[in-house]
Design a protein around this motif. Structure first.
Motif, short mmCIF file in Angstrom:
data_model
loop_
_atom_site.label_atom_id
_atom_site.label_comp_id
_atom_site.label_asym_id
_atom_site.label_seq_id
_atom_site.Cartn_x
_atom_site.Cartn_y
_atom_site.Cartn_z
N PHE A 23 0.83 -1.20 0.00
CA PHE A 23 0.00 0.00 0.00
C PHE A 23 0.86 1.26 0.00
O PHE A 23 0.61 2.21 -0.76
CB PHE A 23 -0.92 -0.03 1.22
CG PHE A 23 -1.83 1.15 1.33
CD1 PHE A 23 -2.93 1.25 0.50
CD2 PHE A 23 -1.59 2.14 2.26
CE1 PHE A 23 -3.78 2.34 0.59
CE2 PHE A 23 -2.42 3.24 2.35
CZ PHE A 23 -3.53 3.33 1.53
N ASN A 24 1.91 1.27 0.82
CA ASN A 24 2.79 2.43 0.87
C ASN A 24 3.57 2.60 -0.43
O ASN A 24 3.79 3.73 -0.89
CB ASN A 24 3.75 2.32 2.05
CG ASN A 24 3.05 2.59 3.35
OD1 ASN A 24 2.06 3.31 3.39
ND2 ASN A 24 3.54 2.00 4.41
N MET A 25 4.01 1.51 -1.03
CA MET A 25 4.73 1.61 -2.30
C MET A 25 3.82 2.13 -3.40
O MET A 25 4.24 2.95 -4.23
CB MET A 25 5.30 0.24 -2.69
CG MET A 25 6.52 -0.15 -1.90
SD MET A 25 7.08 -1.81 -2.25
CE MET A 25 7.48 -1.67 -3.96
N MET A 26 2.57 1.69 -3.42
CA MET A 26 1.64 2.19 -4.44
C MET A 26 1.39 3.68 -4.25
O MET A 26 1.39 4.45 -5.22
CB MET A 26 0.32 1.43 -4.36
CG MET A 26 0.38 0.06 -4.99
SD MET A 26 -1.06 -0.97 -4.70
CE MET A 26 -2.38 0.19 -4.58
N ASN A 27 1.22 4.12 -3.02
CA ASN A 27 1.01 5.54 -2.78
C ASN A 27 2.23 6.36 -3.16
O ASN A 27 2.11 7.49 -3.64
CB ASN A 27 0.66 5.80 -1.31
CG ASN A 27 -0.77 5.46 -1.01
OD1 ASN A 27 -1.61 5.48 -1.90
ND2 ASN A 27 -1.05 5.15 0.23
N TYR A 28 3.42 5.82 -2.94
CA TYR A 28 4.65 6.56 -3.24
C TYR A 28 4.86 6.68 -4.74
O TYR A 28 5.22 7.74 -5.25
CB TYR A 28 5.84 5.87 -2.58
CG TYR A 28 7.15 6.57 -2.84
CD1 TYR A 28 7.48 7.73 -2.14
CD2 TYR A 28 8.05 6.08 -3.77
CE1 TYR A 28 8.67 8.37 -2.37
CE2 TYR A 28 9.25 6.72 -4.01
CZ TYR A 28 9.55 7.86 -3.31
OH TYR A 28 10.73 8.50 -3.55
N PHE A 29 4.66 5.61 -5.48
CA PHE A 29 4.98 5.62 -6.90
C PHE A 29 3.85 6.14 -7.78
O PHE A 29 4.08 6.51 -8.93
CB PHE A 29 5.39 4.22 -7.37
CG PHE A 29 6.74 3.81 -6.87
CD1 PHE A 29 7.88 4.44 -7.34
CD2 PHE A 29 6.88 2.81 -5.93
CE1 PHE A 29 9.13 4.09 -6.89
CE2 PHE A 29 8.13 2.44 -5.47
CZ PHE A 29 9.25 3.09 -5.95
#
Length: 54
Positions: A23-29
């Motif tokens: 979830f955090n990687m999707m929000n970051y990228f």
């Protein structure tokens, strides 16, 4: 009430950790910052407003 085996706690921890990281990687990228399209025009406007007429 039946108790939960330690391997189930470990698998739940790994599952929620993986979901949290994804979830955090999707929000970051996915985030795309907006950049100003014309920097020279903005600079020109600020220099024109700084002309003193004494």
């Amino acid at each position: 009430m039946p108790q939960m085996a330690p391997i189930n706690w470990l698998s739940l921890f790994l599952l929620f950790s993986l979901i949290f990281i994804l979830f955090n990687m999707m929000n970051y990228f996915i985030y795309l910052p907006t950049t100003p399209k014309s920097k020279s025009l903005n600079f020109k406007k600020t220099t024109n407003s700084m002309n003193w007429k004494w």
